[in-house]
Design a protein around this motif. Structure first.
Motif, short mmCIF file in Angstrom:
data_model
loop_
_atom_site.label_atom_id
_atom_site.label_comp_id
_atom_site.label_asym_id
_atom_site.label_seq_id
_atom_site.Cartn_x
_atom_site.Cartn_y
_atom_site.Cartn_z
N ALA A 95 51.59 35.63 74.00
CA ALA A 95 51.56 35.69 72.53
C ALA A 95 50.16 35.97 71.97
CB ALA A 95 52.14 34.41 71.94
N ALA A 96 49.52 37.00 72.49
CA ALA A 96 48.17 37.37 72.03
C ALA A 96 48.18 38.60 71.13
CB ALA A 96 47.26 37.60 73.23
N GLY A 97 49.35 39.03 70.68
CA GLY A 97 49.43 40.19 69.80
C GLY A 97 48.86 41.44 70.45
N HIS A 98 48.14 42.21 69.66
CA HIS A 98 47.57 43.47 70.16
C HIS A 98 46.15 43.25 70.72
CE1 HIS A 98 47.70 47.72 70.78
NE2 HIS A 98 46.75 48.00 69.91
N ILE A 99 45.79 42.01 70.93
CA ILE A 99 44.50 41.62 71.53
C ILE A 99 43.36 42.30 70.75
CG2 ILE A 99 43.22 41.25 73.66
CD1 ILE A 99 45.84 41.84 75.20
N SER A 100 43.34 42.02 69.46
CA SER A 100 42.40 42.66 68.54
C SER A 100 41.92 41.64 67.51
CB SER A 100 43.08 43.83 67.84
OG SER A 100 44.17 43.35 67.06
N THR A 101 41.12 42.11 66.58
CA THR A 101 40.67 41.25 65.49
C THR A 101 41.86 40.67 64.73
OG1 THR A 101 38.76 42.73 65.28
CG2 THR A 101 39.09 41.13 63.52
N ALA A 102 42.86 41.50 64.47
CA ALA A 102 44.04 41.05 63.72
C ALA A 102 44.79 39.93 64.42
CB ALA A 102 44.97 42.24 63.47
N SER A 103 44.69 39.87 65.75
CA SER A 103 45.37 38.80 66.48
C SER A 103 44.42 37.66 66.85
CB SER A 103 46.07 39.36 67.73
OG SER A 103 45.15 39.95 68.61
N GLY A 104 43.25 37.64 66.20
CA GLY A 104 42.34 36.51 66.34
C GLY A 104 41.45 36.53 67.58
N ARG A 105 41.25 37.69 68.19
CA ARG A 105 40.44 37.74 69.41
C ARG A 105 38.94 37.62 69.12
NH1 ARG A 105 43.70 35.54 72.45
NH2 ARG A 105 44.94 35.51 70.60
N GLY A 106 38.43 38.25 68.07
CA GLY A 106 37.00 38.16 67.79
C GLY A 106 36.17 38.46 69.03
N PRO A 107 35.19 37.62 69.38
CA PRO A 107 34.34 37.90 70.54
C PRO A 107 35.08 37.81 71.87
CG PRO A 107 33.69 35.83 69.49
CD PRO A 107 34.74 36.45 68.63
N TRP A 108 36.20 37.12 71.91
CA TRP A 108 37.09 37.02 73.06
C TRP A 108 36.37 36.69 74.37
CZ3 TRP A 108 39.95 41.40 76.00
CH2 TRP A 108 41.04 40.88 76.69
N PRO A 109 35.81 35.50 74.47
CA PRO A 109 35.10 35.11 75.69
C PRO A 109 35.97 35.10 76.93
CG PRO A 109 35.31 33.24 74.20
CD PRO A 109 35.80 34.45 73.45
N GLU A 110 37.27 34.82 76.77
CA GLU A 110 38.17 34.85 77.93
C GLU A 110 38.26 36.27 78.49
OE1 GLU A 110 39.38 31.80 74.89
OE2 GLU A 110 39.12 33.97 74.81
N GLY A 111 38.26 37.24 77.60
CA GLY A 111 38.28 38.64 78.03
C GLY A 111 37.00 39.02 78.74
N ARG A 112 35.89 38.52 78.23
CA ARG A 112 34.60 38.80 78.87
C ARG A 112 34.56 38.23 80.28
NH1 ARG A 112 29.76 40.50 76.15
NH2 ARG A 112 28.51 41.26 77.87
N ALA A 113 35.19 37.05 80.46
CA ALA A 113 35.28 36.45 81.79
C ALA A 113 36.17 37.30 82.71
CB ALA A 113 35.79 35.02 81.70
N LEU A 114 37.27 37.85 82.17
CA LEU A 114 38.12 38.73 82.94
C LEU A 114 37.36 39.99 83.36
CD1 LEU A 114 41.47 38.51 80.92
CD2 LEU A 114 41.05 37.63 83.24
N LEU A 115 36.57 40.54 82.44
CA LEU A 115 35.76 41.72 82.76
C LEU A 115 34.78 41.40 83.88
CD1 LEU A 115 34.80 44.63 82.20
CD2 LEU A 115 33.27 43.66 80.46
N ALA A 116 34.10 40.26 83.78
CA ALA A 116 33.13 39.87 84.82
C ALA A 116 33.80 39.71 86.17
CB ALA A 116 32.41 38.58 84.41
N GLU A 117 34.98 39.10 86.18
CA GLU A 117 35.72 38.92 87.43
C GLU A 117 36.13 40.27 88.02
OE1 GLU A 117 39.99 37.00 88.70
OE2 GLU A 117 38.86 35.99 87.13
N PHE A 118 36.61 41.17 87.16
CA PHE A 118 36.98 42.52 87.60
C PHE A 118 35.76 43.25 88.18
CE2 PHE A 118 37.41 47.08 86.22
CZ PHE A 118 38.31 47.47 87.19
N MET A 119 34.65 43.17 87.47
CA MET A 119 33.43 43.86 87.91
C MET A 119 32.89 43.30 89.23
SD MET A 119 31.50 44.44 84.32
CE MET A 119 30.05 44.97 85.18
#
Length: 182
Positions: free
Chosen positions: A151-175
């Motif tokens: 239930a994260a919507g379109h994973i954008s500002t409209a769905s409340g992601r803002g800086p999205w630190p969880e996403g940044r952690a996913l990026l770091a793990e992927f990298m």
């Protein structure tokens, strides 16, 4: 696999990413290591224009960080230019055949082939532009692991992601799984 060069290419979606969007905030944090795609029209996207815009800023070993329509652009570019990018972090891949896909967007299609580059897809179970079954099928079709956000919507500002630190952690793990350029 191509080694990561330390460069990031930010590929926003339809209407670009606003000032509070995680892509814009991450780009600011990355400074000169990040380059944003500049398309001819954010409001009436055409596939070939968007692919050419991505091509204009891509460098060997760059990592594509894409959202929404930028994901379809990145997948098309990767198919045409195998062995150039280090990989792609793809968030909220939209369904160009879905009922809510805007009519002003032309030329984009569902991805069909497996990518030669490492990919990670992050999708939401309630994305209004991509049904969950489509997201799962897309990840399988391109050979990408899929991270499910409930239930994260379109994973954008409209769905409340803002800086999205969880996403940044996913990026770091992927990298962490990408070859390093030295």
């Amino acid at each position: 696999m191509v080694a990561f060069s330390g460069r990031y290419v930010i590929a926003p979606g339809y209407h670009d990413s606003d000032a509070g969007h995680w892509q814009t905030l991450w780009q600011a944090d990355l400074g000169e290591a990040a380059t944003r795609v500049a398309v001819g029209s954010w409001d009436e996207p055409e596939l070939e224009d968007w692919v050419a815009a991505l091509d204009a800023v891509m460098t060997p070993g760059a990592l594509i960080v894409a959202h929404s329509l930028g994901c379809l652009t990145a997948l098309t570019w990767l198919e045409r230019h195998p062995g150039v990018a280090a990989g792609a972090f793809l968030v909220a891949v939209p369904d160009p055949e879905g009922p809510d896909f805007p009519d002003t967007i032309t030329g984009f299609a569902r991805p069909l082939g497996r990518s030669a580059e490492p990919l990670l897809i992050v999708g939401s179970t309630d994305d209004p532009f991509a049904g969950w079954d489509y997201t799962v099928a897309t990840a399988a079709a391109v050979g990408a692991p899929l991270v499910e956000l409930d239930a994260a919507g379109h994973i954008s500002t409209a769905s409340g992601r803002g800086p999205w630190p969880e996403g940044r952690a996913l990026l770091a793990e992927f990298m962490a799984g990408l070859p390093s350029g030295g």
